[in-house]
Design a protein around this motif. Structure first.
Motif, PDB file in Angstrom:
ATOM      1  N   ALA A  19     -31.981 -17.400  89.798  1.00  0.00           N
ATOM      2  CA  ALA A  19     -31.718 -16.032  89.376  1.00  0.00           C
ATOM      3  C   ALA A  19     -31.088 -16.033  87.982  1.00  0.00           C
ATOM      4  CB  ALA A  19     -30.789 -15.341  90.369  1.00  0.00           C
ATOM      5  N   LEU A  20     -31.494 -15.087  87.159  1.00  0.00           N
ATOM      6  CA  LEU A  20     -30.943 -14.981  85.811  1.00  0.00           C
ATOM      7  C   LEU A  20     -29.634 -14.186  85.840  1.00  0.00           C
ATOM      8  CD1 LEU A  20     -34.168 -14.156  83.760  1.00  0.00           C
ATOM      9  CD2 LEU A  20     -33.058 -16.384  84.053  1.00  0.00           C
ATOM     10  N   PRO A  21     -28.680 -14.538  84.959  1.00  0.00           N
ATOM     11  CA  PRO A  21     -27.475 -13.708  84.842  1.00  0.00           C
ATOM     12  C   PRO A  21     -27.860 -12.276  84.485  1.00  0.00           C
ATOM     13  CG  PRO A  21     -27.250 -15.756  83.594  1.00  0.00           C
ATOM     14  CD  PRO A  21     -28.679 -15.671  84.028  1.00  0.00           C
ATOM     15  N   GLU A  22     -27.034 -11.327  84.873  1.00  0.00           N
ATOM     16  CA  GLU A  22     -27.366  -9.910  84.654  1.00  0.00           C
ATOM     17  C   GLU A  22     -27.666  -9.622  83.188  1.00  0.00           C
ATOM     18  OE1 GLU A  22     -25.635  -5.461  85.766  1.00  0.00           O
ATOM     19  OE2 GLU A  22     -24.543  -7.273  86.374  1.00  0.00           O
ATOM     20  N   ARG A  23     -26.941 -10.257  82.286  1.00  0.00           N
ATOM     21  CA  ARG A  23     -27.141  -9.998  80.852  1.00  0.00           C
ATOM     22  C   ARG A  23     -28.494 -10.489  80.345  1.00  0.00           C
ATOM     23  NH1 ARG A  23     -24.270 -14.653  81.317  1.00  0.00           N
ATOM     24  NH2 ARG A  23     -24.948 -16.424  80.042  1.00  0.00           N
ATOM     25  N   GLN A  24     -29.165 -11.351  81.136  1.00  0.00           N
ATOM     26  CA  GLN A  24     -30.454 -11.881  80.701  1.00  0.00           C
ATOM     27  C   GLN A  24     -31.622 -11.428  81.582  1.00  0.00           C
ATOM     28  OE1 GLN A  24     -30.822 -15.903  79.426  1.00  0.00           O
ATOM     29  NE2 GLN A  24     -28.663 -16.123  78.920  1.00  0.00           N
ATOM     30  N   GLU A  25     -31.372 -10.531  82.499  1.00  0.00           N
ATOM     31  CA  GLU A  25     -32.449 -10.091  83.390  1.00  0.00           C
ATOM     32  C   GLU A  25     -33.583  -9.407  82.632  1.00  0.00           C
ATOM     33  OE1 GLU A  25     -30.580  -9.343  87.782  1.00  0.00           O
ATOM     34  OE2 GLU A  25     -30.266  -7.757  86.303  1.00  0.00           O
ATOM     35  N   GLU A  26     -33.278  -8.760  81.505  1.00  0.00           N
ATOM     36  CA  GLU A  26     -34.309  -8.081  80.719  1.00  0.00           C
ATOM     37  C   GLU A  26     -34.625  -8.841  79.422  1.00  0.00           C
ATOM     38  OE1 GLU A  26     -36.009  -5.434  81.862  1.00  0.00           O
ATOM     39  OE2 GLU A  26     -34.847  -5.748  83.704  1.00  0.00           O
ATOM     40  N   SER A  27     -34.392 -10.143  79.433  1.00  0.00           N
ATOM     41  CA  SER A  27     -34.686 -10.972  78.257  1.00  0.00           C
ATOM     42  C   SER A  27     -36.188 -11.186  78.114  1.00  0.00           C
ATOM     43  CB  SER A  27     -33.972 -12.315  78.369  1.00  0.00           C
ATOM     44  OG  SER A  27     -34.400 -13.006  79.546  1.00  0.00           O
ATOM     45  N   ASP A  28     -36.603 -11.718  76.963  1.00  0.00           N
ATOM     46  CA  ASP A  28     -38.009 -12.030  76.749  1.00  0.00           C
ATOM     47  C   ASP A  28     -38.440 -13.141  77.703  1.00  0.00           C
ATOM     48  OD1 ASP A  28     -38.080 -10.226  74.678  1.00  0.00           O
ATOM     49  OD2 ASP A  28     -37.800 -11.728  73.108  1.00  0.00           O
ATOM     50  N   PRO A  29     -39.630 -13.057  78.269  1.00  0.00           N
ATOM     51  CA  PRO A  29     -40.126 -14.143  79.115  1.00  0.00           C
ATOM     52  C   PRO A  29     -40.420 -15.395  78.287  1.00  0.00           C
ATOM     53  CG  PRO A  29     -41.842 -12.501  78.779  1.00  0.00           C
ATOM     54  CD  PRO A  29     -40.594 -11.937  78.179  1.00  0.00           C
ATOM     55  N   GLY A  30     -40.416 -16.559  78.952  1.00  0.00           N
ATOM     56  CA  GLY A  30     -40.694 -17.814  78.249  1.00  0.00           C
ATOM     57  C   GLY A  30     -41.164 -18.882  79.212  1.00  0.00           C
ATOM     58  N   PHE A  31     -41.840 -19.884  78.658  1.00  0.00           N
ATOM     59  CA  PHE A  31     -42.327 -21.011  79.461  1.00  0.00           C
ATOM     60  C   PHE A  31     -42.074 -22.310  78.708  1.00  0.00           C
ATOM     61  CE2 PHE A  31     -45.542 -24.194  80.426  1.00  0.00           C
ATOM     62  CZ  PHE A  31     -45.380 -24.315  81.801  1.00  0.00           C
ATOM     63  N   TRP A  32     -41.563 -23.328  79.434  1.00  0.00           N
ATOM     64  CA  TRP A  32     -41.298 -24.639  78.844  1.00  0.00           C
ATOM     65  C   TRP A  32     -41.755 -25.724  79.814  1.00  0.00           C
ATOM     66  CZ3 TRP A  32     -38.031 -20.516  79.098  1.00  0.00           C
ATOM     67  CH2 TRP A  32     -37.669 -19.943  77.875  1.00  0.00           C
ATOM     68  N   HIS A  33     -42.377 -26.743  79.272  1.00  0.00           N
ATOM     69  CA  HIS A  33     -42.796 -27.908  80.058  1.00  0.00           C
ATOM     70  C   HIS A  33     -42.075 -29.131  79.515  1.00  0.00           C
ATOM     71  CE1 HIS A  33     -45.427 -30.630  82.323  1.00  0.00           C
ATOM     72  NE2 HIS A  33     -45.464 -31.362  81.222  1.00  0.00           N
ATOM     73  N   HIS A  34     -41.521 -29.935  80.417  1.00  0.00           N
ATOM     74  CA  HIS A  34     -40.878 -31.195  80.045  1.00  0.00           C
ATOM     75  C   HIS A  34     -41.541 -32.318  80.835  1.00  0.00           C
ATOM     76  CE1 HIS A  34     -37.697 -29.141  77.807  1.00  0.00           C
ATOM     77  NE2 HIS A  34     -37.658 -28.278  78.805  1.00  0.00           N
ATOM     78  N   GLY A  35     -42.156 -33.269  80.129  1.00  0.00           N
ATOM     79  CA  GLY A  35     -42.841 -34.373  80.777  1.00  0.00           C
ATOM     80  C   GLY A  35     -41.883 -35.345  81.440  1.00  0.00           C
ATOM     81  N   THR A  36     -42.437 -36.243  82.214  1.00  0.00           N
ATOM     82  CA  THR A  36     -41.635 -37.218  82.944  1.00  0.00           C
ATOM     83  C   THR A  36     -40.703 -37.996  82.035  1.00  0.00           C
ATOM     84  OG1 THR A  36     -43.473 -37.452  84.498  1.00  0.00           O
ATOM     85  CG2 THR A  36     -41.777 -39.151  84.562  1.00  0.00           C
ATOM     86  N   ALA A  37     -41.188 -38.405  80.879  1.00  0.00           N
ATOM     87  CA  ALA A  37     -40.378 -39.204  79.960  1.00  0.00           C
ATOM     88  C   ALA A  37     -39.256 -38.397  79.318  1.00  0.00           C
ATOM     89  CB  ALA A  37     -41.271 -39.808  78.872  1.00  0.00           C
ATOM     90  N   ASP A  38     -39.327 -37.063  79.393  1.00  0.00           N
ATOM     91  CA  ASP A  38     -38.309 -36.218  78.766  1.00  0.00           C
ATOM     92  C   ASP A  38     -37.059 -36.062  79.624  1.00  0.00           C
ATOM     93  OD1 ASP A  38     -40.147 -35.734  76.716  1.00  0.00           O
ATOM     94  OD2 ASP A  38     -40.947 -33.947  77.707  1.00  0.00           O
ATOM     95  N   LEU A  39     -37.177 -36.272  80.930  1.00  0.00           N
ATOM     96  CA  LEU A  39     -36.058 -36.029  81.837  1.00  0.00           C
ATOM     97  C   LEU A  39     -35.232 -37.300  82.008  1.00  0.00           C
ATOM     98  CD1 LEU A  39     -37.897 -33.935  84.587  1.00  0.00           C
ATOM     99  CD2 LEU A  39     -36.740 -33.127  82.522  1.00  0.00           C
ATOM    100  N   PRO A  40     -33.916 -37.229  81.840  1.00  0.00           N
ATOM    101  CA  PRO A  40     -33.075 -38.421  81.972  1.00  0.00           C
ATOM    102  C   PRO A  40     -33.183 -39.035  83.359  1.00  0.00           C
ATOM    103  CG  PRO A  40     -31.834 -36.579  81.044  1.00  0.00           C
ATOM    104  CD  PRO A  40     -33.131 -36.024  81.517  1.00  0.00           C
ATOM    105  N   GLU A  41     -33.304 -40.353  83.407  1.00  0.00           N
ATOM    106  CA  GLU A  41     -33.346 -41.069  84.681  1.00  0.00           C
ATOM    107  C   GLU A  41     -32.390 -42.240  84.607  1.00  0.00           C
ATOM    108  OE1 GLU A  41     -37.039 -41.581  87.076  1.00  0.00           O
ATOM    109  OE2 GLU A  41     -36.670 -43.716  86.721  1.00  0.00           O
TER     110      GLU A  41
END
Length: 308
Positions: A140-162
């Motif tokens: 759930a988004l904080p109330e102040r961001q509920e009407e923010s612009d939509p967005g999409f982000w993809h992070h590949g396997t190598a991008d996530l810390p392991e």
């Protein structure tokens, strides 16, 4: 890593041995060829931190011709978080995003004031049996961001810390945990991680975040002499340190999730989340009247507004 030497619960110490506040058993639905287990929201617990929806998809072997085929549908007031262990899903949305998600990668879509997306499989994959196993959650988004612009982000396997040590492997999907932070941009402080333990290995979960949960996926985990098999959401008491151990009989895998409590209650109806019931009614009418944007490349189909 910081969990090395994690202490065991102290016998006779109620705070160290009774850290589990609640256990949620997901309800199961058959979507035609594969099962979905929904842990959040439930009658016992609506949210854990900002996590308001938590579905386990599979594990399943999809047969020839069947599979994932979720037609375009809308969202407001939330971020969808898709993470797979096996299989592949083709995401497209009204921003023009066109992205395959594969195991170990992250799709993060923030709906804000409104977005439409579809989740399908490529036609060439349907010609043979294949596996599907993953988690889709909503934040759930904080109330102040509920009407923010939509967005999409993809992070590949190598991008996530392991990180790996002492029989434990942790991938930080979103937020921060054990001193590491995912590159995913979140609207609130949270943590979300994929954890694998070898038989008998253990890992601590400190009390830095107020609301914390663990969702069991494979194998058996032990917490303060209690054992938990797959498909359970454990919600921990605020302030209590927890040590999680895999059974000596075999390895275990689970998700860790949570964060700060939301800035107020949330209403959820179908694919809409909001702090305002009136805003949800507006979203229902907007979808009914075709006021949302279309999904390029998938503009000829949609899921009608439920009549309920």
């Amino acid at each position: 890593m910081t969990w090395t030497g994690a202490p065991d619960p102290t016998p006779g110490d109620a705070r160290s041995c009774d850290a589990i506040e609640m256990i949620v058993m997901p309800r199961t639905s058959d979507l035609g060829g594969f099962e979905v287990r929904r842990a959040l929201p439930s009658a016992k617990r609506r949210m854990v931190g900002p996590f308001i929806f938590f579905d386990q998809i599979g594990p399943a072997e999809l047969l020839v011709g069947g599979g994932v085929d979720v037609r375009p549908h809308p969202h407001i007031g939330l971020a969808t978080v898709t993470y797979l262990f096996k299989g592949e899903i083709h995401h497209r949305d009204s921003l023009g995003s066109d992205q395959l998600i594969t195991p170990g990668a992250l799709n993060w879509m923030s709906a804000g004031r409104g977005i439409v997306h579809s989740e399908r499989e490529r036609s060439e994959r349907r010609s043979a049996p294949r596996d599907l196993f993953g988690i889709q959650s909503w934040v759930a988004l904080p109330e102040r961001q509920e009407e923010s612009d939509p967005g999409f982000w993809h992070h590949g396997t190598a991008d996530l810390p392991e990180m790996s040590a002492d029989g434990a492997t942790v991938r930080i999907i979103a937020g921060d945990l054990f001193g590491e932070r995912s590159p995913a941009t979140t609207a609130s402080e949270l943590f979300y991680a994929d954890v694998a333990l070898a038989a008998g290995a253990r890992i601590p979960l400190d009390a830095a975040h107020e609301e914390r949960g663990l969702y069991t996926l494979e194998g058996t985990v032990e917490i303060a002499d209690q054992s938990f098999g797959p498909g359970q959401l454990l919600v921990f008491r605020p302030g209590d340190p927890v040590t999680i151990r895999a059974s000596a009989a075999g390895p275990a895998r689970f998700m860790l999730l949570g964060g700060a409590p939301m800035d107020g209650p949330r209403h959820i109806w179908w694919n809409f989340v909001s702090s305002s019931k009136e805003r949800i009614e507006q979203a229902k009418e907007d979808w009914r009247r075709g006021r949302f944007d279309i999904v390029p490349g998938d503009e000829n189909d949609f899921i009608p507004l439920p009549e309920r």
